[in-house]
Scaffold this motif. Structure first.
Motif, short mmCIF file in Angstrom:
data_model
loop_
_atom_site.label_atom_id
_atom_site.label_comp_id
_atom_site.label_asym_id
_atom_site.label_seq_id
_atom_site.Cartn_x
_atom_site.Cartn_y
_atom_site.Cartn_z
N THR A 1 22.37 5.00 -22.58
CA THR A 1 23.56 5.51 -21.91
C THR A 1 23.47 5.22 -20.42
OG1 THR A 1 22.54 7.70 -21.56
CG2 THR A 1 23.83 7.38 -23.59
N HIS B 1 25.44 7.43 -17.88
CA HIS B 1 26.42 8.46 -17.59
C HIS B 1 26.36 8.94 -16.14
CE1 HIS B 1 27.67 8.40 -21.65
NE2 HIS B 1 26.62 9.05 -22.15
N GLU C 1 33.51 2.42 -24.63
CA GLU C 1 33.12 3.64 -23.94
C GLU C 1 32.44 3.38 -22.61
OE1 GLU C 1 30.76 6.03 -26.50
OE2 GLU C 1 32.38 6.42 -27.92
N ASP C 2 31.93 2.14 -22.39
CA ASP C 2 31.25 1.85 -21.13
C ASP C 2 31.41 0.37 -20.79
OD1 ASP C 2 29.43 0.48 -22.77
OD2 ASP C 2 27.91 2.04 -22.66
N ARG D 1 23.75 -0.55 -18.59
CA ARG D 1 22.71 -0.25 -19.57
C ARG D 1 21.80 -1.43 -19.85
NH1 ARG D 1 24.01 0.12 -24.38
NH2 ARG D 1 26.20 -0.51 -24.40
#
Length: 318
Positions: free
Chosen positions: A223, A225, A123-124, A234
């Motif tokens: 997170t 974002h 996701e990241d 992060r």
């Protein structure tokens, strides 16, 4: 990490691929900020971002010391991957890049065009990085981190160019992703014996280095974002944090709205397109316009790789 002759040797190597990027004092940016503003245009490299410098230095050393290397793998949101792909093509080294799902479509296309094989995972950035490390072990590939001595020495060549070509800068604003750019600026400043303050810039939505700088130890955030994907980290690198804590004056955090305003300012005042991380230093300068009035400031426009769809949605809403 390196001395001035080693940094100058890295600059000579980089300049075999492309000439020094320009630095200009833009009068409309001065009118907007109240400071004399010098912009280092790393958006004018062959990949549209500063990272290519580190990739060239890293790949030259790897190919020279290990000519039998099977290939290189790394993780990125885009600019580091383009850097490795560009340098790998020059040195005949296959490059695999792991990107998180939902990564910039245009940066993905650019990495493929440079010859990289892309893998989507996580996701990241940090999830993609862990997967890349696992694939490196499983496939016998060389894992290329986003922060390493070769990379810092390579990207420090832009600071060497900038600090030698521009008039003496009182402050230099630098974005922080994983830290190679700001560490390179700190190293170059110190090797040149200058008094320029180096100020790091992070997103309010990904402030791991800002929190770590204040705490004096690595602080992770759950997170990242921010739409400024070049700053979406992060987990700080401990070695980078040590250099930043020793050599940076402070770290400023900027909102995505402030970054969007700085992207618009670059377009209006200079007709240069900046990606989020590339505009963040200008956003920080504009946030600090009161304390910077009448001073001479440098800002690193570290890249111009922003998707058209993101530009329309984020920077030009409505």
């Amino acid at each position: 990490m390196f001395d001035l002759p080693a940094l100058e040797a890295a600059a000579a190597l980089v300049h075999q691929a492309f000439p020094p990027t320009p630095q200009y004092a833009w009068p409309l940016l001065a009118a907007r900020s109240g400071a004399e503003v010098w912009v280092k245009h790393e958006n004018h490299t062959p990949t549209g971002a500063f990272k290519v410098r580190g990739g060239l230095v890293y790949m030259e050393r790897l190919k020279r010391e290990r000519p039998e290397v099977r290939g290189v793998i790394s993780a990125t949101r885009g600019n580091h991957g383009q850097s490795l792909a560009y340098a790998g093509a020059r040195h005949g080294v296959p490059v695999t890049i792991v990107v998180p799902f939902g990564n910039s479509a245009e940066k993905n296309a650019a990495m493929r065009a440079q010859g990289a094989t892309l893998v989507e995972h996580g996701e990241d950035f940090d999830a993609a990085r862990l997967h890349a490390m696992q694939l490196a072990e499983a496939q016998g590939l060389e894992f290329a981190p986003s922060f390493a001595p070769d990379l810092v020495r390579g990207v420090a060549t832009y600071a060497l160019e900038f600090l030698r070509a521009a008039p003496p800068l009182e402050v230099l604003y630098v974005p922080i992703g994983l830290g190679s750019g700001i560490c390179g600026c700190i190293m170059a400043r110190d090797l040149l014996g200058l008094q320029t303050q180096v100020v790091g810039v992070q997103s309010t939505e990904a402030p791991a280095y800002a929190l770590s700088f204040a705490a004096g130890a690595v602080v992770t955030v759950p997170t990242a974002h921010t739409r400024a994907d070049g700053m979406a980290t992060r987990i700080p690198d401990p070695a980078a944090l040590a250099i930043i804590r020793r050599g940076a004056a402070r770290i400023v955090t900027v909102t995505d709205a402030e970054v969007a305003a700085a992207i618009r300012a670059y377009w209006q005042d200079t007709h240069n397109l900046a990606e989020g991380a590339g505009a963040a230093p200008l956003a920080a300068l504009l946030q600090e316009r009161g304390r910077m009035r009448g001073k001479r400031a440098g800002v690193i426009l570290c890249g111009g790789n922003i998707d058209l769809a993101l530009f329309r949605d984020w920077v030009l809403p409505g």
